[in-house]
Design an enzyme around this catalytic site. Sequence first.
Site, mmCIF file in Angstrom:
data_model
loop_
_atom_site.group_PDB
_atom_site.id
_atom_site.type_symbol
_atom_site.label_atom_id
_atom_site.label_comp_id
_atom_site.label_asym_id
_atom_site.label_seq_id
_atom_site.Cartn_x
_atom_site.Cartn_y
_atom_site.Cartn_z
ATOM 1 N N ASP A 147 0.847 -1.212 0.000
ATOM 2 C CA ASP A 147 0.000 0.000 0.000
ATOM 3 C C ASP A 147 0.874 1.250 0.000
ATOM 4 O O ASP A 147 0.658 2.177 0.783
ATOM 5 C CB ASP A 147 -0.957 0.008 1.200
ATOM 6 N N ARG A 151 0.196 9.037 1.170
ATOM 7 C CA ARG A 151 -0.515 9.042 2.465
ATOM 8 C C ARG A 151 0.149 8.104 3.476
ATOM 9 O O ARG A 151 -0.030 8.270 4.686
ATOM 10 C CB ARG A 151 -1.985 8.651 2.271
ATOM 11 N N ASN A 152 0.905 7.120 2.986
ATOM 12 C CA ASN A 152 1.561 6.145 3.870
ATOM 13 C C ASN A 152 3.044 6.408 4.025
ATOM 14 O O ASN A 152 3.791 5.523 4.437
ATOM 15 C CB ASN A 152 1.322 4.720 3.353
ATOM 16 N N ASP A 165 4.027 1.833 7.632
ATOM 17 C CA ASP A 165 2.984 0.803 7.496
ATOM 18 C C ASP A 165 3.266 -0.231 6.427
ATOM 19 O O ASP A 165 2.332 -0.751 5.813
ATOM 20 C CB ASP A 165 1.639 1.489 7.216
HETATM 21 C C1 LIG Z 1 -5.055 1.162 5.567
HETATM 22 S S1 LIG Z 1 -4.907 0.771 7.215
HETATM 23 O O1 LIG Z 1 -3.997 -0.339 7.363
HETATM 24 O O2 LIG Z 1 -6.220 0.561 7.769
HETATM 25 C C2 LIG Z 1 -4.207 2.130 8.015
HETATM 26 C C3 LIG Z 1 -4.878 3.327 8.056
HETATM 27 C C4 LIG Z 1 -4.301 4.432 8.721
HETATM 28 C C5 LIG Z 1 -3.078 4.295 9.337
HETATM 29 C C6 LIG Z 1 -2.445 5.406 10.077
HETATM 30 O O3 LIG Z 1 -1.448 5.181 10.739
HETATM 31 N N1 LIG Z 1 -3.005 6.660 10.008
HETATM 32 C C7 LIG Z 1 -2.549 7.764 10.703
HETATM 33 C C8 LIG Z 1 -3.475 8.766 10.970
HETATM 34 C C9 LIG Z 1 -3.042 9.911 11.630
HETATM 35 C C10 LIG Z 1 -1.740 10.072 12.035
HETATM 36 C C11 LIG Z 1 -0.813 9.047 11.786
HETATM 37 C C12 LIG Z 1 0.587 9.224 12.180
HETATM 38 C C13 LIG Z 1 1.446 8.136 12.290
HETATM 39 N N2 LIG Z 1 2.736 8.393 12.628
HETATM 40 C C14 LIG Z 1 3.798 7.545 12.803
HETATM 41 C C15 LIG Z 1 4.864 8.332 13.114
HETATM 42 N N3 LIG Z 1 4.489 9.623 13.163
HETATM 43 C C16 LIG Z 1 3.179 9.660 12.847
HETATM 44 C C17 LIG Z 1 2.265 10.743 12.729
HETATM 45 N N4 LIG Z 1 2.747 12.006 12.922
HETATM 46 C C18 LIG Z 1 2.021 13.199 12.883
HETATM 47 C C19 LIG Z 1 0.727 13.281 12.359
HETATM 48 C C20 LIG Z 1 0.073 14.504 12.329
HETATM 49 C C21 LIG Z 1 0.700 15.656 12.840
HETATM 50 C C22 LIG Z 1 -0.020 16.946 12.854
HETATM 51 O O4 LIG Z 1 -0.959 17.101 13.591
HETATM 52 N N5 LIG Z 1 0.318 17.926 11.988
HETATM 53 C C23 LIG Z 1 -0.419 19.200 11.940
HETATM 54 C C24 LIG Z 1 0.576 20.339 12.093
HETATM 55 O O5 LIG Z 1 1.626 20.222 11.123
HETATM 56 C C25 LIG Z 1 2.347 18.990 11.312
HETATM 57 C C26 LIG Z 1 1.446 17.807 11.080
HETATM 58 C C27 LIG Z 1 1.989 15.579 13.355
HETATM 59 C C28 LIG Z 1 2.651 14.352 13.370
HETATM 60 N N6 LIG Z 1 0.983 10.513 12.391
HETATM 61 C C29 LIG Z 1 -1.227 7.904 11.090
HETATM 62 C C30 LIG Z 1 -2.401 3.069 9.264
HETATM 63 C C31 LIG Z 1 -2.971 1.996 8.607
#
Ligand SMILES: CS(=O)(=O)c1ccc(C(=O)Nc2cccc(-c3cn4ccnc4c(Nc4ccc(C(=O)N5CCOCC5)cc4)n3)c2)cc1
Length: 285
Positions: A147, A151-152, A165
């Site tokens: 995947d 986005r990943n 991931d």
């Molecule tokens: C397709 S699936 O297998 O179902 C699947 C679906 C989703 C996921 C997944 O991990 N999603 C996911 C969702 C949200 C955050 C994460 C996610 C995972 N992470 C792993 C290491 N670091 C991060 C991280 N860091 C972030 C995210 C957002 C901000 C933020 O708020 N910002 C706003 C201000 O500017 C800076 C950025 C800052 C750091 N966000 C991962 C994983 C697997």
Amino acid sequence: TSPCDRPVPATAGLSHDKWEIDPAELMLLEELGSGQFGVVRRGKWRGSIDTAVKMMKEGTMSEDDFIEEAKVMTKLQHQNLVQLYGVCSKHRPIYIVTEYMRHGSLLNYLRRHENTLGGNVGLLLDMCIQVCKGMAYLERHNYIHRDLAARNCLVGSENVVKVADFGLARYVLDDQYTSSGGTKFPIKWAPPEVLNYTRFSSKSDVWAYGVLMWEVFTCGKMPYGRLKNTEVVERVQRGIILEKPKNCFKEVYEVMRQCWSQFPDDRPSFRNLKEQLSVVSQGLL
Ligand SMILES: CS(=O)(=O)c1ccc(C(=O)Nc2cccc(-c3cn4ccnc4c(Nc4ccc(C(=O)N5CCOCC5)cc4)n3)c2)cc1
């Protein structure tokens, strides 16, 4: 029955499964985001290590299989892979604990910084090369992502980009996501052999990498715009590929085109892509 008279092995109780993290050593902080899989929060591990903690909503993944795979994933270590520190699997929901990436997903980063990134072809190319290095490492370890997409991938300090991931898709239970007919299946990143036979390989990751390059050079546009999945499948099977992004050198687009060869064997390896992209990078900059 007679008491067990076998001596207790000296290692009994000492087997610290190093991929098992003690939740008491985790301090959960603000929410980073969420999805159908659950919630992600920033965390501090052992007081000082910044982590991202994915709290997997029950029923979203085959947990026992994932926990088994986590032992392998913690061994995959590269500067362009988001490091899996371990899992908290003694309670529900299980926690997946990884290194923290402070700028969030590459897709959101591209969209948020389009004005500054748009003109900086060198930086865009460097981001693509970093993802390629992480993917070449997975390829060398015969590890398929399944995947790969902007986005990943995640962005850290100094424009570091890492692949996240990898392999997780195998454990998602939602068949809307896992079957190529499902509404959540990443059709726009899938090559013909995945659309037709769900045949994943490092060469299907290379196709997805070509689409990721297109996402980077369009600063996060949606591939094929608002086309319906059925229309995209039809085009991909007829060999119609994504058009060259506006501010993209033809040499860079030529690399994307190779990733979108109809037949997997005609696509370059990530090892080869890394070489091609560094030549292009030296030539253009
Ligand atoms: C397709 S699936 O297998 O179902 C699947 C679906 C989703 C996921 C997944 O991990 N999603 C996911 C969702 C949200 C955050 C994460 C996610 C995972 N992470 C792993 C290491 N670091 C991060 C991280 N860091 C972030 C995210 C957002 C901000 C933020 O708020 N910002 C706003 C201000 O500017 C800076 C950025 C800052 C750091 N966000 C991962 C994983 C697997």
